[in-house]
Design a protein around this motif. Sequence first.
Motif, PDB file in Angstrom:
ATOM      1  N   LEU A  23       4.892  -2.962   2.425  1.00  0.00           N
ATOM      2  CA  LEU A  23       4.184  -4.243   2.510  1.00  0.00           C
ATOM      3  C   LEU A  23       2.731  -4.035   2.903  1.00  0.00           C
ATOM      4  CD1 LEU A  23       4.023  -7.324   2.531  1.00  0.00           C
ATOM      5  CD2 LEU A  23       4.902  -7.254   4.882  1.00  0.00           C
ATOM      6  N   PHE A  24       2.494  -3.215   3.917  1.00  0.00           N
ATOM      7  CA  PHE A  24       1.113  -2.956   4.338  1.00  0.00           C
ATOM      8  C   PHE A  24       0.323  -2.261   3.233  1.00  0.00           C
ATOM      9  CE2 PHE A  24       2.082  -4.013   8.749  1.00  0.00           C
ATOM     10  CZ  PHE A  24       0.890  -4.611   9.116  1.00  0.00           C
ATOM     11  N   ALA A  25       0.970  -1.361   2.485  1.00  0.00           N
ATOM     12  CA  ALA A  25       0.280  -0.694   1.376  1.00  0.00           C
ATOM     13  C   ALA A  25      -0.130  -1.707   0.322  1.00  0.00           C
ATOM     14  CB  ALA A  25       1.184   0.382   0.773  1.00  0.00           C
ATOM     15  N   GLN A  26       0.753  -2.642   0.002  1.00  0.00           N
ATOM     16  CA  GLN A  26       0.448  -3.640  -1.020  1.00  0.00           C
ATOM     17  C   GLN A  26      -0.671  -4.577  -0.571  1.00  0.00           C
ATOM     18  OE1 GLN A  26       4.359  -5.325  -1.496  1.00  0.00           O
ATOM     19  NE2 GLN A  26       4.912  -3.913  -3.129  1.00  0.00           N
ATOM     20  N   VAL A  27      -0.582  -5.084   0.644  1.00  0.00           N
ATOM     21  CA  VAL A  27      -1.601  -6.031   1.102  1.00  0.00           C
ATOM     22  C   VAL A  27      -2.942  -5.321   1.313  1.00  0.00           C
ATOM     23  CG1 VAL A  27      -1.189  -5.976   3.613  1.00  0.00           C
ATOM     24  CG2 VAL A  27      -1.970  -8.073   2.544  1.00  0.00           C
ATOM     25  N   THR A  28      -2.910  -4.070   1.739  1.00  0.00           N
ATOM     26  CA  THR A  28      -4.153  -3.321   1.930  1.00  0.00           C
ATOM     27  C   THR A  28      -4.819  -3.035   0.594  1.00  0.00           C
ATOM     28  OG1 THR A  28      -3.255  -2.350   3.955  1.00  0.00           O
ATOM     29  CG2 THR A  28      -5.156  -1.241   2.964  1.00  0.00           C
ATOM     30  N   LEU A  29      -4.035  -2.718  -0.420  1.00  0.00           N
ATOM     31  CA  LEU A  29      -4.591  -2.528  -1.756  1.00  0.00           C
ATOM     32  C   LEU A  29      -5.236  -3.822  -2.255  1.00  0.00           C
ATOM     33  CD1 LEU A  29      -5.044  -0.705  -4.187  1.00  0.00           C
ATOM     34  CD2 LEU A  29      -2.781  -1.361  -5.007  1.00  0.00           C
ATOM     35  N   ALA A  30      -4.590  -4.951  -1.998  1.00  0.00           N
ATOM     36  CA  ALA A  30      -5.174  -6.243  -2.394  1.00  0.00           C
ATOM     37  C   ALA A  30      -6.501  -6.478  -1.670  1.00  0.00           C
ATOM     38  CB  ALA A  30      -4.190  -7.374  -2.104  1.00  0.00           C
ATOM     39  N   LEU A  31      -6.572  -6.112  -0.384  1.00  0.00           N
ATOM     40  CA  LEU A  31      -7.827  -6.253   0.365  1.00  0.00           C
ATOM     41  C   LEU A  31      -8.909  -5.340  -0.207  1.00  0.00           C
ATOM     42  CD1 LEU A  31      -6.563  -6.411   4.064  1.00  0.00           C
ATOM     43  CD2 LEU A  31      -7.580  -8.276   2.748  1.00  0.00           C
ATOM     44  N   MET A  32      -8.518  -4.116  -0.574  1.00  0.00           N
ATOM     45  CA  MET A  32      -9.482  -3.173  -1.143  1.00  0.00           C
ATOM     46  C   MET A  32     -10.017  -3.691  -2.477  1.00  0.00           C
ATOM     47  SD  MET A  32      -7.459   0.301  -0.076  1.00  0.00           S
ATOM     48  CE  MET A  32      -8.483   1.431  -0.984  1.00  0.00           C
ATOM     49  N   ASP A  33      -9.131  -4.247  -3.286  1.00  0.00           N
ATOM     50  CA  ASP A  33      -9.567  -4.844  -4.552  1.00  0.00           C
ATOM     51  C   ASP A  33     -10.491  -6.027  -4.292  1.00  0.00           C
ATOM     52  OD1 ASP A  33      -8.109  -2.986  -5.997  1.00  0.00           O
ATOM     53  OD2 ASP A  33      -6.417  -4.338  -6.380  1.00  0.00           O
ATOM     54  N   ALA A  34     -10.172  -6.831  -3.295  1.00  0.00           N
ATOM     55  CA  ALA A  34     -11.004  -7.991  -2.959  1.00  0.00           C
ATOM     56  C   ALA A  34     -12.387  -7.546  -2.479  1.00  0.00           C
ATOM     57  CB  ALA A  34     -10.323  -8.842  -1.887  1.00  0.00           C
ATOM     58  N   ALA A  35     -12.429  -6.441  -1.746  1.00  0.00           N
ATOM     59  CA  ALA A  35     -13.716  -5.943  -1.252  1.00  0.00           C
ATOM     60  C   ALA A  35     -14.605  -5.489  -2.404  1.00  0.00           C
ATOM     61  CB  ALA A  35     -13.489  -4.794  -0.272  1.00  0.00           C
ATOM     62  N   LYS A  36     -13.985  -4.998  -3.492  1.00  0.00           N
ATOM     63  CA  LYS A  36     -14.750  -4.530  -4.656  1.00  0.00           C
ATOM     64  C   LYS A  36     -15.080  -5.653  -5.632  1.00  0.00           C
ATOM     65  CE  LYS A  36     -12.176  -0.212  -4.657  1.00  0.00           C
ATOM     66  NZ  LYS A  36     -11.189   0.548  -5.430  1.00  0.00           N
ATOM     67  N   ALA A  37     -14.394  -6.771  -5.510  1.00  0.00           N
ATOM     68  CA  ALA A  37     -14.559  -7.874  -6.469  1.00  0.00           C
ATOM     69  C   ALA A  37     -15.936  -8.499  -6.349  1.00  0.00           C
ATOM     70  CB  ALA A  37     -13.485  -8.940  -6.229  1.00  0.00           C
ATOM     71  N   ASP A  38     -16.297  -9.190  -7.386  1.00  0.00           N
ATOM     72  CA  ASP A  38     -17.551  -9.934  -7.404  1.00  0.00           C
ATOM     73  C   ASP A  38     -17.544 -10.910  -6.224  1.00  0.00           C
ATOM     74  OD1 ASP A  38     -19.669 -11.694  -7.870  1.00  0.00           O
ATOM     75  OD2 ASP A  38     -19.304 -11.775 -10.025  1.00  0.00           O
ATOM     76  N   PRO A  39     -18.562 -10.865  -5.369  1.00  0.00           N
ATOM     77  CA  PRO A  39     -18.591 -11.758  -4.195  1.00  0.00           C
ATOM     78  C   PRO A  39     -18.505 -13.240  -4.550  1.00  0.00           C
ATOM     79  CG  PRO A  39     -20.390 -10.157  -4.098  1.00  0.00           C
ATOM     80  CD  PRO A  39     -19.715  -9.992  -5.422  1.00  0.00           C
ATOM     81  N   ARG A  40     -18.848 -13.560  -5.786  1.00  0.00           N
ATOM     82  CA  ARG A  40     -18.762 -14.962  -6.207  1.00  0.00           C
ATOM     83  C   ARG A  40     -17.330 -15.369  -6.560  1.00  0.00           C
ATOM     84  NH1 ARG A  40     -23.231 -14.294 -10.629  1.00  0.00           N
ATOM     85  NH2 ARG A  40     -22.068 -12.369 -10.678  1.00  0.00           N
TER      86      ARG A  40
END
Length: 129
Positions: A23-40
């Motif tokens: 679970l932590f691996a999945q949510v952390t990957l989602a956070l990492m993707d969000a950090a790389k996403a377009d800020p808009r």
Amino acid sequence: MSLQAYHQAAKRAESPRETEYRLFAQVTLALMDAAKADPRDLSARVDALDWNRRVWAALSEDCASPNNGLPKPLRASIISLAIWVGRHTSKVIRREEKVEPLIEINRMIMQGLVPAPNANANSNASAAA
């Protein structure tokens, strides 16, 4: 084998610790993707941040339960971290803080969930002696 049957078999084979790690691996990957996403792209960021906050809220709630078997100091530390995660998440959503500290906290928790190397071998050797 269907995908659903595979997931059910995996759940039966996992220990609670392995499930928490996954679970932590999945949510952390989602956070990492969000950090790389377009800020808009607020939607992607908020979805990942909300998921992480809900994971931590569930941990906090579980640690507050008198039936929780963890030592009280560890439970208190997890509850404190959950409170910090909630506050920091709100700041990230308002663009006052960065996502990376949330990722780092999750990574530290994941490191604590990884079993020590040879833990099973040592316990089996002790039992045989």
